[in-house]
Design a protein around this motif. Structure first.
Motif, mmCIF file in Angstrom:
data_model
loop_
_atom_site.group_PDB
_atom_site.id
_atom_site.type_symbol
_atom_site.label_atom_id
_atom_site.label_comp_id
_atom_site.label_asym_id
_atom_site.label_seq_id
_atom_site.Cartn_x
_atom_site.Cartn_y
_atom_site.Cartn_z
ATOM 1 N N LYS A 59 46.948 -32.778 -55.341
ATOM 2 C CA LYS A 59 47.958 -31.893 -55.951
ATOM 3 C C LYS A 59 47.492 -31.425 -57.326
ATOM 4 O O LYS A 59 47.618 -30.241 -57.663
ATOM 5 C CB LYS A 59 49.300 -32.610 -56.072
ATOM 6 N N GLN A 102 58.045 -35.258 -41.916
ATOM 7 C CA GLN A 102 58.121 -36.410 -42.817
ATOM 8 C C GLN A 102 58.929 -36.030 -44.053
ATOM 9 O O GLN A 102 58.843 -34.918 -44.541
ATOM 10 C CB GLN A 102 56.724 -36.873 -43.232
ATOM 11 N N GLY A 103 59.665 -36.962 -44.562
ATOM 12 C CA GLY A 103 60.537 -36.698 -45.701
ATOM 13 C C GLY A 103 59.845 -36.856 -47.041
ATOM 14 O O GLY A 103 58.624 -37.027 -47.129
ATOM 15 N N ALA A 104 60.678 -36.822 -48.074
ATOM 16 C CA ALA A 104 60.191 -36.866 -49.442
ATOM 17 C C ALA A 104 59.552 -38.193 -49.809
ATOM 18 O O ALA A 104 58.867 -38.285 -50.823
ATOM 19 C CB ALA A 104 61.332 -36.563 -50.410
ATOM 20 N N THR A 105 59.737 -39.222 -49.006
ATOM 21 C CA THR A 105 59.134 -40.510 -49.330
ATOM 22 C C THR A 105 57.728 -40.669 -48.753
ATOM 23 O O THR A 105 57.040 -41.633 -49.063
ATOM 24 C CB THR A 105 60.011 -41.673 -48.823
ATOM 25 N N HIS A 106 57.295 -39.737 -47.914
ATOM 26 C CA HIS A 106 55.940 -39.810 -47.345
ATOM 27 C C HIS A 106 54.916 -39.557 -48.442
ATOM 28 O O HIS A 106 55.116 -38.709 -49.309
ATOM 29 C CB HIS A 106 55.780 -38.786 -46.219
ATOM 30 N N TRP A 107 53.789 -40.264 -48.402
ATOM 31 C CA TRP A 107 52.785 -40.150 -49.459
ATOM 32 C C TRP A 107 52.217 -38.729 -49.593
ATOM 33 O O TRP A 107 51.752 -38.354 -50.664
ATOM 34 C CB TRP A 107 51.654 -41.172 -49.249
ATOM 35 N N HIS A 161 53.987 -35.936 -49.235
ATOM 36 C CA HIS A 161 55.040 -34.974 -49.563
ATOM 37 C C HIS A 161 54.604 -34.112 -50.755
ATOM 38 O O HIS A 161 54.063 -34.605 -51.731
ATOM 39 C CB HIS A 161 56.342 -35.700 -49.905
ATOM 40 N N GLY A 162 54.825 -32.806 -50.647
ATOM 41 C CA GLY A 162 54.447 -31.894 -51.724
ATOM 42 C C GLY A 162 52.992 -31.473 -51.679
ATOM 43 O O GLY A 162 52.450 -30.973 -52.670
ATOM 44 N N GLY A 212 49.948 -31.504 -45.644
ATOM 45 C CA GLY A 212 51.209 -32.196 -45.442
ATOM 46 C C GLY A 212 51.332 -32.749 -44.037
ATOM 47 O O GLY A 212 50.418 -32.636 -43.222
#
Length: 126
Positions: free
Chosen positions: A45, A89-94, A96-97, A85
């Motif tokens: 990121k 998978q939600g916001a808790t997945h490593w 995410h973003g 990505g």
């Protein structure tokens, strides 16, 4: 023989952190890999922060250049998820973003290169 990609290079993005192996052997290794994935995702990121949204240029291919490492064939899931990505998978997945979240390259290649200045370089091609 070097890899030749038919297309235009949109970006060559060096990443300062190596990706961990994807295969877990022991509980201790599982924790180490989870920590390594989170660190790698953060580094990806950070590396992409100045490239804007490369999807605007309709990229088609992803080349992952990396230093030679143990079990490099077992690192694919981490390399790909960190940049594209993981769907569903939600916001808790490593991952995410991830910088190109939702992108599905038409072609993907990994190339071991012992001469890289950084552990990983992502090349985005159109």
């Amino acid at each position: 023989m070097p890899l030749v990609v038919a297309g235009a290079l949109l970006a060559s993005v060096p990443v300062e952190t190596a990706a961990p192996n994807d295969i877990v052997g022991t509980p201790d290794e599982k924790a180490k890999i989870a920590h390594g994935r989170a660190a790698f995702a953060a580094a990806v990121k950070h590396a992409f922060r100045n490239y804007g949204d490369l999807r605007d240029y309709r990229p088609t291919a992803l080349v992952i250049r990396h230093r030679t490492q143990r079990d490099e064939d077992n690192t694919w899931a981490t390399w790909l998820a960190a940049v594209c990505g993981v769907r569903g998978q939600g916001a808790t997945h490593w991952a995410h973003g991830a910088p190109l979240a939702g992108w599905s390259p038409m072609a993907v290649a990994s190339v071991a290169d012992a001469g890289l200045e950084t552990p990983v370089v992502y090349e985005i091609w159109a």
